[in-house]
Design an enzyme around this catalytic site. Structure first.
Site, PDB file in Angstrom:
ATOM      1  N   ASN A 155      37.187  14.112 -37.216  1.00  0.00           N
ATOM      2  CA  ASN A 155      36.674  12.950 -37.946  1.00  0.00           C
ATOM      3  C   ASN A 155      35.720  13.444 -39.037  1.00  0.00           C
ATOM      4  O   ASN A 155      34.630  13.918 -38.737  1.00  0.00           O
ATOM      5  CB  ASN A 155      35.956  12.044 -36.944  1.00  0.00           C
ATOM      6  N   HIS A 168      40.835   5.443 -41.469  1.00  0.00           N
ATOM      7  CA  HIS A 168      39.817   6.466 -41.218  1.00  0.00           C
ATOM      8  C   HIS A 168      40.236   7.231 -39.962  1.00  0.00           C
ATOM      9  O   HIS A 168      40.555   6.632 -38.931  1.00  0.00           O
ATOM     10  CB  HIS A 168      38.463   5.776 -41.027  1.00  0.00           C
ATOM     11  N   CYS A 192      31.495   5.999 -42.436  1.00  0.00           N
ATOM     12  CA  CYS A 192      32.938   6.270 -42.467  1.00  0.00           C
ATOM     13  C   CYS A 192      33.706   5.232 -43.274  1.00  0.00           C
ATOM     14  O   CYS A 192      34.899   5.414 -43.542  1.00  0.00           O
ATOM     15  CB  CYS A 192      33.476   6.331 -41.043  1.00  0.00           C
TER      16      CYS A 192
HETATM   17  N1  ACO Z   1      34.630  16.704 -22.525  1.00  0.00           N
HETATM   18  C1  ACO Z   1      34.739  16.426 -21.215  1.00  0.00           C
HETATM   19  N2  ACO Z   1      34.259  15.298 -20.667  1.00  0.00           N
HETATM   20  C2  ACO Z   1      33.644  14.421 -21.495  1.00  0.00           C
HETATM   21  C3  ACO Z   1      33.482  14.667 -22.854  1.00  0.00           C
HETATM   22  C4  ACO Z   1      34.012  15.858 -23.375  1.00  0.00           C
HETATM   23  N3  ACO Z   1      33.921  16.189 -24.677  1.00  0.00           N
HETATM   24  N4  ACO Z   1      32.841  13.606 -23.414  1.00  0.00           N
HETATM   25  C5  ACO Z   1      32.596  12.733 -22.425  1.00  0.00           C
HETATM   26  N5  ACO Z   1      33.069  13.239 -21.256  1.00  0.00           N
HETATM   27  C6  ACO Z   1      33.009  12.623 -19.951  1.00  0.00           C
HETATM   28  C7  ACO Z   1      31.843  11.698 -19.802  1.00  0.00           C
HETATM   29  O1  ACO Z   1      30.676  12.395 -19.456  1.00  0.00           O
HETATM   30  C8  ACO Z   1      32.327  10.791 -18.709  1.00  0.00           C
HETATM   31  O2  ACO Z   1      32.161  11.438 -17.473  1.00  0.00           O
HETATM   32  P1  ACO Z   1      31.579  10.633 -16.215  1.00  0.00           P
HETATM   33  O3  ACO Z   1      32.588   9.552 -15.956  1.00  0.00           O
HETATM   34  O4  ACO Z   1      31.508  11.691 -15.171  1.00  0.00           O
HETATM   35  O5  ACO Z   1      30.267  10.105 -16.684  1.00  0.00           O
HETATM   36  C9  ACO Z   1      33.820  10.679 -18.965  1.00  0.00           C
HETATM   37  O6  ACO Z   1      34.174  11.809 -19.783  1.00  0.00           O
HETATM   38  C10 ACO Z   1      34.222   9.429 -19.688  1.00  0.00           C
HETATM   39  O7  ACO Z   1      33.325   9.245 -20.798  1.00  0.00           O
HETATM   40  P2  ACO Z   1      33.509   8.093 -21.800  1.00  0.00           P
HETATM   41  O8  ACO Z   1      32.454   8.194 -22.861  1.00  0.00           O
HETATM   42  O9  ACO Z   1      33.597   6.806 -21.053  1.00  0.00           O
HETATM   43  O10 ACO Z   1      34.918   8.481 -22.403  1.00  0.00           O
HETATM   44  P3  ACO Z   1      35.934   7.599 -23.192  1.00  0.00           P
HETATM   45  O11 ACO Z   1      37.200   7.490 -22.473  1.00  0.00           O
HETATM   46  O12 ACO Z   1      35.307   6.331 -23.718  1.00  0.00           O
HETATM   47  O13 ACO Z   1      36.217   8.549 -24.435  1.00  0.00           O
HETATM   48  C11 ACO Z   1      35.570   8.684 -26.742  1.00  0.00           C
HETATM   49  C12 ACO Z   1      35.164   8.913 -25.298  1.00  0.00           C
HETATM   50  C13 ACO Z   1      36.753   9.611 -27.061  1.00  0.00           C
HETATM   51  C14 ACO Z   1      34.410   9.064 -27.646  1.00  0.00           C
HETATM   52  C15 ACO Z   1      35.984   7.212 -26.916  1.00  0.00           C
HETATM   53  O14 ACO Z   1      34.970   6.363 -26.443  1.00  0.00           O
HETATM   54  C16 ACO Z   1      36.271   6.869 -28.319  1.00  0.00           C
HETATM   55  O15 ACO Z   1      37.261   7.287 -28.866  1.00  0.00           O
HETATM   56  N6  ACO Z   1      35.408   6.062 -28.968  1.00  0.00           N
HETATM   57  C17 ACO Z   1      35.475   5.814 -30.367  1.00  0.00           C
HETATM   58  C18 ACO Z   1      34.539   6.773 -30.987  1.00  0.00           C
HETATM   59  C19 ACO Z   1      34.818   7.026 -32.402  1.00  0.00           C
HETATM   60  O16 ACO Z   1      35.953   7.062 -32.842  1.00  0.00           O
HETATM   61  N7  ACO Z   1      33.747   7.246 -33.138  1.00  0.00           N
HETATM   62  C20 ACO Z   1      33.782   7.529 -34.473  1.00  0.00           C
HETATM   63  C21 ACO Z   1      34.105   6.287 -35.276  1.00  0.00           C
HETATM   64  S1  ACO Z   1      32.952   5.892 -36.409  1.00  0.00           S
HETATM   65  C22 ACO Z   1      32.782   7.196 -37.282  1.00  0.00           C
HETATM   66  O17 ACO Z   1      33.742   7.744 -37.705  1.00  0.00           O
HETATM   67  C23 ACO Z   1      31.443   7.787 -37.539  1.00  0.00           C
END
Ligand code: ACO
Length: 332
Positions: free
Chosen positions: A288, A258, A117
């Site tokens: 993304n 990004h 990215c």
């Molecule tokens: N729908 C519903 N529930 C979900 C989903 C979904 N799509 N995905 C995860 N959950 C659940 C999980 O299973 C978890 O449930 P649990 O507590 O029962 O286990 C709960 O939601 C919380 O999961 P987390 O992974 O802790 O969620 P978080 O609040 O961290 O959000 C996210 C996840 C949005 C991916 C966040 O971590 C984030 O934004 N990270 C940055 C990721 C990113 O931007 N990556 C790309 C950048 S690099 C690139 O571009 C390649």
């Protein structure tokens, strides 16, 4: 022979491919256990574009590049260099040459650059080095990715994030240097946070001959670690690039990050004290799109007439590697 057109760098054109297929959050909720509410609240994404059956990376990249070349007032034959930032080529040997052929940019040299990215910002900075040394005058930098090819569509933690797309800019030699500052970083120790890795399968060819004959595995991500990395490192790298440019955060007209996640954009803008109206965001419609996200977002705000000639843009990419970087430039 080095030419004397000026060794400054200007960004003079932009473009993006128009993908017609889309996948919205409601459609995704029929594929994995998720909801529009969860995705929109956690990421800001409402829909993403997905490559259709007949789309391929090279044609989408060429479409974006042609738009950028036209905006710059050039023709493909004027292009000296094409850099294609992608992690999802049609051909592992590289897709830039196919883009060159598709464009009819017969005299351009073309190569791929992979930095996930961050690829578009890394490619812009690479292009600038060729312009500053006087070697090339007209360069096309493309960011294009079809992450849908490598997404695990049964993993709700990742499949809701990504979309496909292609965007491009033209960078030209100019008297005045409008690439004001940049900073690039890598940290391979954090590689495990975000991966699309080759998994080898050792295969016996004969009694005394064996080869690795595997394939790449879908994207895996530690979302929390990537989030923490981005909100800490992105403001730092922008501040470093601004320092090199002799500028401060209040000199930024547009923060062009990004498009990974709206929460990351908001947190970075808050740390830099940049008001939301100066933050470019289109992820609600695109998700993304990896290396494509910055040039697509730039193209949209330029064509909407929001970005004016002379506006100062702080662009920052971040992602797998891990890699991150920022480039401060004046538009036009
Ligand atoms: N729908 C519903 N529930 C979900 C989903 C979904 N799509 N995905 C995860 N959950 C659940 C999980 O299973 C978890 O449930 P649990 O507590 O029962 O286990 C709960 O939601 C919380 O999961 P987390 O992974 O802790 O969620 P978080 O609040 O961290 O959000 C996210 C996840 C949005 C991916 C966040 O971590 C984030 O934004 N990270 C940055 C990721 C990113 O931007 N990556 C790309 C950048 S690099 C690139 O571009 C390649």
């Amino acid at each position: 022979m080095l030419q004397q057109l000026g060794n400054g760098v200007s960004v003079t054109g932009c473009g993006s491919a128009k993908l017609t297929n889309h996948l919205d959050n409601h459609m995704l909720s029929k594929i994995v256990d998720t909801s529009d509410e969860w995705i929109a609240t956690r990421t800001g994404i409402r829909q993403r574009h997905i490559a259709g059956e007949d789309d391929c990376l090279k044609t989408l990249a060429a479409e974006a590049a042609q738009e950028a070349i036209t905006m710059a007032g050039l023709a493909p034959i004027d292009i000296d260099l094409i850099i294609l930032a992608t992690s999802t080529p049609d051909d592992l040997f590289g897709s830039a040459c196919q883009v060159q052929a598709e464009l009819g940019a017969a005299t351009a040299v073309a190569f791929d650059l992979t930095a996930a990215c961050s690829g578009f910002v890394f490619a812009m900075v690479t292009a600038a080095q060729f312009i500053r040394t006087g070697v090339y005058q007209n360069v096309v930098v493309i960011g294009a990715d079809l992450l849908s090819r490598w997404t695990d569509w049964s993993d709700r933690r990742t499949c809701v994030l990504f979309g496909d797309g292609a965007g491009a800019v033209v960078m030209q030699a100019s008297e005045r240097d409008r690439l004001l500052g940049f900073e690039l970083r890598s940290d391979g120790a954090l590689n495990d946070c975000l991966k699309l890795t080759y998994q080898s399968q050792f295969k016996e060819l004969a009694d005394d001959a064996a080869v690795q004959h595997g394939t790449f595995q879908p994207i895996t991500m530690n979302g929390r670690e990537v989030y923490k990395f981005a909100v800490k490192r992105v403001p730092e790298v922008i501040e470093k690039a601004l320092f090199r440019a002799g500028l401060a955060t209040n000199d930024i007209d547009w923060l062009l990050l990004h498009q990974a996640n709206q929460r990351i954009l908001d947190a970075v803008a808050e740390r830099l004290h940049i008001p939301s109206e100066r933050v470019v965001s289109n992820m609600a419609h695109h998700g993304n799109t990896s290396a494509a996200s910055i040039p697509i977002a730039l193209d949209e705000v330029v064509r909407a007439g929001k970005v004016k000639v002379g506006d100062t843009i702080a662009a920052s990419g971040f992602g797998a590697g891990l890699t991150w970087g920022a480039a401060i430039f004046e538009w036009g």
